[in-house]
Design an enzyme around this catalytic site. Structure first.
Site, PDB file in Angstrom:
ATOM      1  N   ASN A  12       0.844  -1.079   0.168  1.00  0.00           N
ATOM      2  CA  ASN A  12      -0.011  -0.018   0.143  1.00  0.00           C
ATOM      3  C   ASN A  12       0.967   1.326  -0.211  1.00  0.00           C
ATOM      4  O   ASN A  12       1.617   1.574   1.056  1.00  0.00           O
ATOM      5  CB  ASN A  12      -0.841  -0.144   1.348  1.00  0.00           C
ATOM      6  CG  ASN A  12      -1.794   1.277   1.445  1.00  0.00           C
ATOM      7  OD1 ASN A  12      -1.645   2.065   0.571  1.00  0.00           O
ATOM      8  ND2 ASN A  12      -2.179   1.373   2.877  1.00  0.00           N
ATOM      9  N   LYS A  18       0.145   4.160  -0.214  1.00  0.00           N
ATOM     10  CA  LYS A  18      -0.450   5.594   0.408  1.00  0.00           C
ATOM     11  C   LYS A  18      -0.251   6.504  -0.777  1.00  0.00           C
ATOM     12  O   LYS A  18      -0.092   6.290  -1.875  1.00  0.00           O
ATOM     13  CB  LYS A  18       0.087   5.583   1.751  1.00  0.00           C
ATOM     14  CG  LYS A  18      -0.110   4.495   2.748  1.00  0.00           C
ATOM     15  CD  LYS A  18       0.037   4.814   4.012  1.00  0.00           C
ATOM     16  CE  LYS A  18       0.181   3.414   4.747  1.00  0.00           C
ATOM     17  NZ  LYS A  18       0.095   3.332   6.214  1.00  0.00           N
ATOM     18  N   HIS A  41      -9.627   1.227   5.118  1.00  0.00           N
ATOM     19  CA  HIS A  41      -8.193   1.516   5.705  1.00  0.00           C
ATOM     20  C   HIS A  41      -8.291   2.570   6.758  1.00  0.00           C
ATOM     21  O   HIS A  41      -9.100   3.339   6.843  1.00  0.00           O
ATOM     22  CB  HIS A  41      -7.277   2.073   4.740  1.00  0.00           C
ATOM     23  CG  HIS A  41      -5.936   2.093   5.162  1.00  0.00           C
ATOM     24  ND1 HIS A  41      -5.256   2.821   6.119  1.00  0.00           N
ATOM     25  CD2 HIS A  41      -4.811   1.140   5.269  1.00  0.00           C
ATOM     26  CE1 HIS A  41      -4.127   2.793   6.385  1.00  0.00           C
ATOM     27  NE2 HIS A  41      -3.708   1.711   5.951  1.00  0.00           N
ATOM     28  N   GLU A  84      -6.730   4.913   7.898  1.00  0.00           N
ATOM     29  CA  GLU A  84      -6.381   6.466   7.463  1.00  0.00           C
ATOM     30  C   GLU A  84      -7.600   7.109   6.942  1.00  0.00           C
ATOM     31  O   GLU A  84      -8.090   8.124   7.074  1.00  0.00           O
ATOM     32  CB  GLU A  84      -5.359   6.459   6.779  1.00  0.00           C
ATOM     33  CG  GLU A  84      -3.951   6.311   7.413  1.00  0.00           C
ATOM     34  CD  GLU A  84      -2.832   5.573   6.858  1.00  0.00           C
ATOM     35  OE1 GLU A  84      -2.787   5.577   5.393  1.00  0.00           O
ATOM     36  OE2 GLU A  84      -2.006   5.101   7.436  1.00  0.00           O
ATOM     37  N   GLU A  87      -5.279  -4.768  10.780  1.00  0.00           N
ATOM     38  CA  GLU A  87      -4.154  -3.629  11.114  1.00  0.00           C
ATOM     39  C   GLU A  87      -4.369  -2.987  12.305  1.00  0.00           C
ATOM     40  O   GLU A  87      -5.386  -1.939  12.220  1.00  0.00           O
ATOM     41  CB  GLU A  87      -4.198  -2.723   9.624  1.00  0.00           C
ATOM     42  CG  GLU A  87      -3.893  -3.435   8.482  1.00  0.00           C
ATOM     43  CD  GLU A  87      -3.342  -2.493   7.375  1.00  0.00           C
ATOM     44  OE1 GLU A  87      -2.338  -2.499   6.899  1.00  0.00           O
ATOM     45  OE2 GLU A  87      -4.202  -1.247   6.991  1.00  0.00           O
ATOM     46  N   GLY A  98       2.730   2.335  10.745  1.00  0.00           N
ATOM     47  CA  GLY A  98       3.443   3.568  10.626  1.00  0.00           C
ATOM     48  C   GLY A  98       4.248   4.044  11.839  1.00  0.00           C
ATOM     49  O   GLY A  98       5.018   4.810  11.749  1.00  0.00           O
ATOM     50  N   SER A 121       3.456  -2.166  10.423  1.00  0.00           N
ATOM     51  CA  SER A 121       4.810  -2.113  10.498  1.00  0.00           C
ATOM     52  C   SER A 121       5.507  -3.589  10.165  1.00  0.00           C
ATOM     53  O   SER A 121       6.652  -3.839  10.886  1.00  0.00           O
ATOM     54  CB  SER A 121       5.315  -1.823  12.034  1.00  0.00           C
ATOM     55  OG  SER A 121       4.899  -0.171  12.119  1.00  0.00           O
TER      56      SER A 121
HETATM   57  P1  PGA Z   1       3.048   0.272   7.751  1.00  0.00           P
HETATM   58  O1  PGA Z   1       1.477   0.774   6.921  1.00  0.00           O
HETATM   59  O2  PGA Z   1       3.334  -0.939   7.136  1.00  0.00           O
HETATM   60  O3  PGA Z   1       3.655   1.409   7.138  1.00  0.00           O
HETATM   61  O4  PGA Z   1       3.010   0.278   9.033  1.00  0.00           O
HETATM   62  C1  PGA Z   1       0.571  -0.544   7.040  1.00  0.00           C
HETATM   63  C2  PGA Z   1      -0.661   0.050   6.400  1.00  0.00           C
HETATM   64  O5  PGA Z   1      -1.194   1.137   6.539  1.00  0.00           O
HETATM   65  O6  PGA Z   1      -1.304  -0.513   5.402  1.00  0.00           O
END
Ligand code: PGA
Length: 252
Positions: A17, A19, A97, A99, A169, A175, A214
């Site tokens: 992803n 983003k 997601h 976010e 997640e 992140g 992560s």
């Molecule tokens: P990350 O993000 O691997 O940077 O923690 C995962 C995600 O948001 O899909």
């Protein structure tokens, strides 16, 4: 036959992803280097921002979008319909997601509607669920996740939900560099399967459930070795082609 050996029959997936990151140079790296990586037993998926989708259309890994409209068409300025994603080479789309749930206030109902749009168009929705730290600390983890799952399950029904993928997640791991331990992640993946089994045992045993938060090359193998973890949804580490390929290899 459907029931036994289910973990082995669920093919692993690693999804990147991006983003709101990346550019045409990164697209080129992915097109060139993923093709040479000779991954055989893992489904590899890349979810770049919308403007780069078409540049991947000829790629030999799968392509997904990060979002879609909850409507099929119409006067919705700035929105992108499921059918348009399909025309641009997508077979998958992320929905819900964290976010988007927080930045765009996407409710469980909106997420469910988006999943339905994806299914209706022939795309596979990757339904993202996950708790923040407060929910976990207050002991509401399983109720919270059940509510997120049930909103989509109620809307889609068992037959269409079975065409989906779930990504667990935890928001506190996204992140942050603080990944869930393999045991923590397995506990939740096991719960998700048990919860779905109350509706339909075959759905529960066959559904692919990815872990995200992560994931890196050095922790991927331990996570993917858990019996109910069928791969990963990778954010930051999917922006470096070498690291991403190592994560794919950990699942291969
Ligand atoms: P990350 O993000 O691997 O940077 O923690 C995962 C995600 O948001 O899909």
């Amino acid at each position: 036959m459907q029931q036994k050996n289910s973990a082995a029959s669920r093919r692993k997936m690693v999804a990147g992803n991006w983003k709101m990151h990346g550019d045409f140079a990164l697209v080129r790296q992915f097109n060139e280097q993923l093709r040479q990586s000779d991954l055989q037993f893992v489904d590899v998926l890349v979810c770049p921002p919308f403007p780069y989708l078409h540049a991947f259309a000829q790629a030999d890994f799968a392509l997904g979008a990060q979002n879609l409209s909850a409507q099929s068409q119409g006067a919705h300025t700035g929105e992108v319909a499921a059918s348009m994603l399909l025309e641009n080479g997508c077979n998958y789309v992320l929905v819900g997601h964290s976010e988007r749930r927080s930045d765009q206030q996407e409710s469980n109902q909106i997420v469910a509607n988006k999943a339905q749009q994806a299914i209706d168009a022939g795309l596979t929705p990757i339904v993202c669920i996950g708790e923040d730290l407060q929910v976990r600390q207050q002991g509401q983890l399983f109720d919270f996740l059940a509510e997120q799952l049930d909103a989509v399950l109620d809307k889609l029904g068992v037959a269409d939900f079975a065409k989906s993928i779930v990504a667990y997640e935890p928001v506190w791991a996204i992140g942050t560099g603080q990944t869930a331990s393999p045991e923590q992640a397995q506990e939740v993946h096991g719960f998700i399967r048990q919860h779905l089994a109350k509706q339909d045992a075959q759905l529960a045993s066959q559904l692919r459930i990815l872990y995200g938060g992560s994931v890196k090359a050095d922790n991927a193998k331990a996570l993917f070795a858990q019996p109910d973890i069928d791969g990963g949804l990778i954010g930051g580490a999917s922006l470096k082609i070498d690291e991403f390929i190592k994560i794919c290899q950990a699942a291969d």
